[in-house]
Design a protein around this motif. Structure first.
Motif, PDB file in Angstrom:
ATOM      1  N   PHE A 520      45.202  25.221  34.718  1.00 33.50           N
ATOM      2  CA  PHE A 520      46.356  24.698  33.826  1.00 33.50           C
ATOM      3  C   PHE A 520      46.484  26.349  33.454  1.00 33.50           C
ATOM      4  O   PHE A 520      45.956  26.592  31.902  1.00 33.50           O
ATOM      5  N   GLY A 521      46.529  27.312  33.606  1.00 33.39           N
ATOM      6  CA  GLY A 521      45.918  28.800  33.122  1.00 33.39           C
ATOM      7  C   GLY A 521      44.708  29.762  33.071  1.00 33.39           C
ATOM      8  O   GLY A 521      45.422  30.604  33.468  1.00 33.39           O
ATOM      9  N   ASN A 522      44.422  28.703  33.188  1.00 27.62           N
ATOM     10  CA  ASN A 522      42.619  29.568  33.201  1.00 27.62           C
ATOM     11  C   ASN A 522      42.724  29.864  34.364  1.00 27.62           C
ATOM     12  O   ASN A 522      42.277  29.153  35.179  1.00 27.62           O
ATOM     13  N   HIS A 527      34.514  38.604  43.782  1.00 26.90           N
ATOM     14  CA  HIS A 527      35.066  39.808  45.159  1.00 26.90           C
ATOM     15  C   HIS A 527      34.196  40.348  45.179  1.00 26.90           C
ATOM     16  O   HIS A 527      33.769  41.349  44.163  1.00 26.90           O
ATOM     17  N   ASP A 528      33.078  40.174  45.925  1.00 25.97           N
ATOM     18  CA  ASP A 528      31.966  40.823  45.803  1.00 25.97           C
ATOM     19  C   ASP A 528      31.222  41.870  45.163  1.00 25.97           C
ATOM     20  O   ASP A 528      30.916  42.297  45.016  1.00 25.97           O
ATOM     21  N   GLY A 529      31.106  40.433  44.183  1.00 28.79           N
ATOM     22  CA  GLY A 529      30.171  40.929  42.777  1.00 28.79           C
ATOM     23  C   GLY A 529      30.108  40.835  41.507  1.00 28.79           C
ATOM     24  O   GLY A 529      29.643  41.130  40.439  1.00 28.79           O
ATOM     25  N   TRP A 530      31.545  41.031  41.725  1.00 25.83           N
ATOM     26  CA  TRP A 530      32.826  40.887  40.776  1.00 25.83           C
ATOM     27  C   TRP A 530      33.403  40.318  40.107  1.00 25.83           C
ATOM     28  O   TRP A 530      33.975  39.368  41.090  1.00 25.83           O
ATOM     29  N   PHE A 531      34.365  39.823  39.033  1.00 26.80           N
ATOM     30  CA  PHE A 531      34.482  38.733  38.175  1.00 26.80           C
ATOM     31  C   PHE A 531      35.376  38.999  36.849  1.00 26.80           C
ATOM     32  O   PHE A 531      35.245  39.294  36.439  1.00 26.80           O
ATOM     33  N   ALA A 532      36.714  39.477  37.436  1.00 24.54           N
ATOM     34  CA  ALA A 532      37.993  39.486  36.653  1.00 24.54           C
ATOM     35  C   ALA A 532      38.720  37.513  36.641  1.00 24.54           C
ATOM     36  O   ALA A 532      38.773  37.184  36.806  1.00 24.54           O
ATOM     37  N   ARG A 533      38.684  37.594  34.802  1.00 26.02           N
ATOM     38  CA  ARG A 533      38.698  36.501  34.627  1.00 26.02           C
ATOM     39  C   ARG A 533      40.101  36.773  33.235  1.00 26.02           C
ATOM     40  O   ARG A 533      39.809  37.431  32.446  1.00 26.02           O
ATOM     41  N   THR A 534      40.482  35.756  32.994  1.00 17.76           N
ATOM     42  CA  THR A 534      41.560  35.257  31.697  1.00 17.76           C
ATOM     43  C   THR A 534      41.226  34.432  31.005  1.00 17.76           C
ATOM     44  O   THR A 534      41.475  32.805  31.987  1.00 17.76           O
ATOM     45  N   GLU A 549      52.123  36.118  30.458  1.00 14.21           N
ATOM     46  CA  GLU A 549      51.995  36.986  30.669  1.00 14.21           C
ATOM     47  C   GLU A 549      51.104  38.159  29.834  1.00 14.21           C
ATOM     48  O   GLU A 549      51.105  39.083  29.869  1.00 14.21           O
ATOM     49  N   THR A 550      51.182  37.410  28.567  1.00 10.83           N
ATOM     50  CA  THR A 550      50.463  37.832  27.585  1.00 10.83           C
ATOM     51  C   THR A 550      48.960  37.990  26.969  1.00 10.83           C
ATOM     52  O   THR A 550      48.014  38.632  26.801  1.00 10.83           O
ATOM     53  N   ASP A 551      48.001  37.283  28.434  1.00 14.01           N
ATOM     54  CA  ASP A 551      46.652  36.295  28.581  1.00 14.01           C
ATOM     55  C   ASP A 551      46.119  38.140  28.725  1.00 14.01           C
ATOM     56  O   ASP A 551      46.279  39.367  29.881  1.00 14.01           O
ATOM     57  N   VAL A 552      45.047  38.820  28.489  1.00 10.96           N
ATOM     58  CA  VAL A 552      44.415  39.568  28.416  1.00 10.96           C
ATOM     59  C   VAL A 552      42.979  39.267  29.360  1.00 10.96           C
ATOM     60  O   VAL A 552      42.318  38.055  29.322  1.00 10.96           O
ATOM     61  N   LYS A 575      39.488  48.886  38.191  1.00 14.41           N
ATOM     62  CA  LYS A 575      38.594  47.286  39.576  1.00 14.41           C
ATOM     63  C   LYS A 575      39.129  46.397  39.071  1.00 14.41           C
ATOM     64  O   LYS A 575      39.689  45.999  39.253  1.00 14.41           O
ATOM     65  N   LEU A 576      39.520  46.128  37.506  1.00 13.29           N
ATOM     66  CA  LEU A 576      40.042  45.476  36.889  1.00 13.29           C
ATOM     67  C   LEU A 576      41.394  44.592  37.835  1.00 13.29           C
ATOM     68  O   LEU A 576      41.840  44.242  37.911  1.00 13.29           O
ATOM     69  N   ALA A 577      42.325  46.198  37.532  1.00 14.61           N
ATOM     70  CA  ALA A 577      43.292  46.306  38.246  1.00 14.61           C
ATOM     71  C   ALA A 577      44.080  45.791  40.255  1.00 14.61           C
ATOM     72  O   ALA A 577      44.164  45.233  40.215  1.00 14.61           O
ATOM     73  N   GLU A 578      42.427  46.497  40.626  1.00  9.60           N
ATOM     74  CA  GLU A 578      42.144  45.631  41.925  1.00  9.60           C
ATOM     75  C   GLU A 578      42.279  44.387  41.846  1.00  9.60           C
ATOM     76  O   GLU A 578      42.756  44.008  42.725  1.00  9.60           O
ATOM     77  N   LEU A 579      41.007  44.032  41.077  1.00 14.27           N
ATOM     78  CA  LEU A 579      41.057  42.595  41.116  1.00 14.27           C
ATOM     79  C   LEU A 579      42.233  41.745  40.627  1.00 14.27           C
ATOM     80  O   LEU A 579      42.340  40.249  41.267  1.00 14.27           O
ATOM     81  N   GLN A 580      43.290  42.028  39.939  1.00 15.50           N
ATOM     82  CA  GLN A 580      44.374  41.111  39.499  1.00 15.50           C
ATOM     83  C   GLN A 580      44.847  40.767  40.191  1.00 15.50           C
ATOM     84  O   GLN A 580      45.322  40.086  41.014  1.00 15.50           O
ATOM     85  N   ALA A 581      44.834  42.240  40.943  1.00 17.01           N
ATOM     86  CA  ALA A 581      46.068  42.430  41.924  1.00 17.01           C
ATOM     87  C   ALA A 581      45.382  41.475  43.365  1.00 17.01           C
ATOM     88  O   ALA A 581      46.307  40.784  43.671  1.00 17.01           O
ATOM     89  N   LEU A 582      44.695  41.992  44.149  1.00 13.99           N
ATOM     90  CA  LEU A 582      44.008  40.319  44.524  1.00 13.99           C
ATOM     91  C   LEU A 582      43.852  39.050  44.173  1.00 13.99           C
ATOM     92  O   LEU A 582      44.391  37.827  44.539  1.00 13.99           O
ATOM     93  N   PHE A 583      43.721  38.733  42.491  1.00 14.98           N
ATOM     94  CA  PHE A 583      44.217  37.221  42.396  1.00 14.98           C
ATOM     95  C   PHE A 583      45.287  37.195  43.220  1.00 14.98           C
ATOM     96  O   PHE A 583      45.715  35.501  43.316  1.00 14.98           O
TER      97      PHE A 583
END
Length: 791
Positions: A520-522, A527-534, A549-552, A575-583
């Motif tokens: 539901f949008g969450n 990835h390898d011990g890192w976690f990116a989330r909104t 598109e406005t989610d941080v 690292k955040l940008a890398e994981l966002q692209a991976l998502f």
């Protein structure tokens, strides 16, 4: 070498000698294509059977030698910090016992919601791969969310059944497309067509534990009528009986049991004695419970010693800011919930004892998963007397709930606790069920017990795991390959990673290194011990969502931050940008795109874009004996006018009982006869009832009773309005009245529409409870239901 294997081996060798190149010895079976192919039948030239030596026939496929029994226990809606085995305040002695003699997983994850978790668990693929992006009732027309598991995603049960296992499922299912739950099917996605020989339980997302809607395989059955009946006890009785009978008849055949309780999902129904065990234990409030829980978790070493307690969501008030009435109400809600979980664990204990009694516990791979997601916060800020208020966007008030304290958890309520307790039982995390971007929504405690397979280094396992890892774990433990095709359909490869590598090596290098999450949008990515989330939305937010598109996004290094409290997004934007692209890459790969953050709105098939079994029909003819029709397979009468025309034969002395009804004690409507007079009752969420009744009896003989409900709404956007009611008999008006408000979105998750009786709890309480007391005493020739949209 076991005798069973020896016999099979000898038969295989004899058969090979007799028919040449075809071999069926166990070690030569091709188990990658299921079902396993029978060998060619030999041809004979001899006329007289006495002149030919008999060849052993290929009667059945045997499971691999030493393949264990498998039991998967899945508890509903309990988070990481609830059970005592993981430091929680709720006693779970069976889970504790298994943990002491098995493996304790503190880094295991679900999808944050029930249907998706269950589907992923039983097929080894991500929930969107299995077209289960959310619960069945909010499926859409997009790939990944259609609610129909494809044939290319075979379930674990079918893989095991075709490899010689007996298979049984008991309890909650919630994996059948909503429009496929009628008598017309199709039944392809019902349990007995998804690999299970036996099913006893309920098809939807929840059920009344006192008056459940139960199916035995494909047949709806009436629960046993006994004092103190409770579904969790009943399903355990049935599970034990099936298991013992199977082992009695075929002791050399392993069994796979899926034991999935409705507990502790709402409604929180439990006998009073279980709730009263916790009297006063939650008076301290949810803030103190969180503090005490994290301290126990550290002392038990189920979380790292440096774990910080994540902050509560801002919307959850501090306990000391609440009134005395709120303290009293909320404490009782937690007592009932805790008693519900302990009772459930006790029933799991009965199952364990039964397996042990027949000497099979050592050879049983027993997987006990404490939650299909985090604890539910769907009760809102004060809880609910009737959980259906949540699904109709109705907020209950403390002053309305206080008089129900003594009845909380009993048959007179259909309750859910306040969200503050959900946060507490998800300690040490911030969030809850539905939040796939926080471990409070996805991290659940799991214990695996298997004495024959786990023989050293018992205790904690901290490698990352996910529900898609369960199916490949079971296959590897049973010595079975992943099938390439099942029932003629090439298979999408299993996407999970077997956890067997962790069984005897607590320090084994983690193998499941990448996992996306979305609900539901969450959304999030590990990835390898890192976690990116909104964090896109809270569980109590269902409308007016911000643009995706406005989610941080946040960034965490979970290897050193167990509870997600140190946001590193500003320190490490690369690292955040890398994981966002991976998502985005993983989401596209597994059909999680496009993201759909609609919640309640998706309950409406027309909005969601999924099929309705009745399509755009506006008239439905019904007959006596048509009962047990779930809401998604019945005419939608909400937010529209309706006309019921009942052609009846009234006996001498008048008729009693239901003509046509939908819903039950906690919301619905009913046209019935009382003392020979026609009556219409509309039950608004169990909070108010509106009744229109005729003064005169309907005379004996043929009669036509008509109910007209003229909806007040002038456009389809005007929902939940009231309307005028008129009752006519044989063309003559006999009663008029008003229904001031109606339920706009849903009547019930398990109560049904019925002709000639009220199947479970009654809409009209003056008839009594049950099929016998509500049965129409005349004859129903047919009932026609017509509806009309506003405008």
């Amino acid at each position: 070498m076991p005798n069973t294997f020896s016999r099979q081996f000898i038969l295989g060798v004899l058969f090979t000698c007799l028919i040449g190149s075809v071999a069926i010895a166990e070690d030569t079976l091709d188990r990658t294509h299921l079902p396993i192919q029978e060998p060619p039948r030999p041809k004979f030239n001899e006329l007289d059977v006495r002149n030919v030596k008999e060849t052993p026939p290929f009667f059945e496929v045997k499971a691999p030698a030493k393949a264990p029994n498998v039991v998967i226990v899945l508890i509903d809606d309990i988070g990481f910090g609830g059970p005592s085995a993981f430091g929680g305040p709720i006693q779970t002695p069976t889970l504790d016992q298994l943990a002491k003699a098995g493996l304790v997983y503190n880094n295991f994850h679900t999808t944050a919601l029930c249907s998706p978790t269950r589907m992923a668990l039983k097929c080894g693929r991500n929930h969107h791969t299995a077209n289960t992006g959310s619960i069945m009732e909010s499926s859409t027309g997009f790939p990944g969310n259609t609610g129909q598991v494809p044939n290319s995603v075979a379930p674990l049960a079918e893989m095991l059944r075709l490899n010689g296992y007996c298979t049984g499922a008991f309890g909650k299912w919630h994996e059948t497309a909503a429009w496929e739950t009628s008598v017309s099917g199709p039944f392809d996605r019902w349990p007995t067509r998804q690999g299970f020989d036996k099913f006893y339980g309920f098809i939807g997302g929840e059920t009344d534990q006192w008056y459940p809607l139960i199916y035995d395989n494909l047949t709806r059955v009436t629960p046993p009528e006994r004092e103190g009946y409770h579904f969790t006890v009943d399903m355990t009785d049935k599970a034990i009986g099936w298991m013992k009978a199977q082992q009695s008849i075929t002791p050399d055949k392993p069994f796979f049991m899926y034991y999935a309780t409705g507990a502790v999902h709402a409604p929180h129904h439990v006998p009073r004695e279980w709730a009263d065990k916790y009297k006063g234990k939650f008076d301290k409030g949810w803030d103190k419970v969180r503090e005490e829980t994290i301290a126990r978790q550290k002392s038990m070493n189920v979380i790292p010693a440096d774990t910080a307690l994540a902050p509560k969501p801002e919307d959850i008030k501090d306990w000391d800011q609440l009134s005395d009435d709120e303290h009293r109400l909320f404490a009782r809600q937690a007592e009932v919930f805790a008693g519900f979980l302990e009772q459930t664990d006790h029933e799991v204990g009965r199952l364990v004892e039964a397996i042990d009694d027949i000497g099979e516990m050592d050879n049983t791979l027993f997987i006990y998963i404490a939650g299909d997601n985090g604890t539910s916060a769907e009760g809102g800020f004060v809880g609910m007397y009737n959980e259906m208020t949540y699904f109709n966007n109705v907020t209950e008030k403390v002053e309305d709930l206080l008089p129900l304290i003594d009845e909380w958890g009993g048959p007179e309520t259909f309750p859910h606790m306040a969200a503050g307790w959900a946060v507490a039982f998800d300690t040490p995390f911030s969030w809850t069920k539905q939040v796939a971007s926080d471990f409070g929504g996805t991290r659940n405690g799991m214990v695996i017990h298997w004495p024959n397979g786990i023989q050293q280094d018992l205790g904690l396992r901290s490698q990352f795991g996910h529900v898609i890892d369960i199916a490949p774990t079971v296959l590897e433990a049973a010595g079975l390959p992943e099938p390439k095709s099942v029932n003629g359909t090439p298979q999408i490869p299993i996407e999970g990673t077997s956890l067997l590598y962790t069984f005897n090596d607590p320090r084994a290098k983690e193998r499941h290194t990448t996992q996306y999450f979305e609900m539901f949008g969450n959304r999030a990515i590990y990835h390898d011990g890192w976690f990116a989330r909104t964090l896109h939305r809270a569980p109590w937010e269902a409308v007016d969502m911000p643009p995706l598109e406005t989610d941080v996004w946040d960034l965490y290094h979970v290897k050193s931050d167990f509870s997600l409290t140190r946001n590193l997004a500003k320190e490490n934007p690369e690292k955040l940008a890398e994981l966002q692209a991976l998502f985005m890459s993983e989401a596209k790969k597994y059909n999680a795109l496009p993201i759909d953050d609609r919640v309640i709105a998706r309950m409406n098939p027309a909005i969601a874009g999924r099929p309705e079994i009745l399509g755009d029909r506006t008239s439905l003819t019904l007959y006596d004996g048509m009962d047990g029709m779930l809401e998604n397979t019945f005419m939608n009468v909400k937010n529209r006018s309706k006309k019921i025309t009942a052609e009846l034969k009234i006996p001498e002395g008048g008729a009693e009982g239901v003509i046509l009804t939908q819903g039950g004690k906690f919301g619905g409507w009913c046209l019935y006869m009382k003392s020979g007079k026609p009556v219409y009752t509309y039950n608004y969420l169990g909070l108010e009832r509106f009744t229109v009744a005729a003064d005169a009896e309907v005379p004996a003989g043929d009669a036509v009773v008509v109910l007209d409900f003229a909806y007040d709404g002038k456009t389809t956007d005007e929902i939940g309005k009231g309307g005028d009611v008129t009752i006519s008999v044989n063309g003559k008006e006999v009663a008029q009245g008003r229904v001031e408000k109606t339920q706009p979105l849903i009547f019930s998750a398990d109560e049904t529409a019925d002709v000639g009786l009220d199947n479970q709890t009654p809409v009209a309480e003056d008839l009594g409870v049950g099929r016998v007391k509500t049965r129409f005493t005349g004859k129903i020739k047919k009932v026609t239901l017509d509806v009309k949209d506003p405008g």
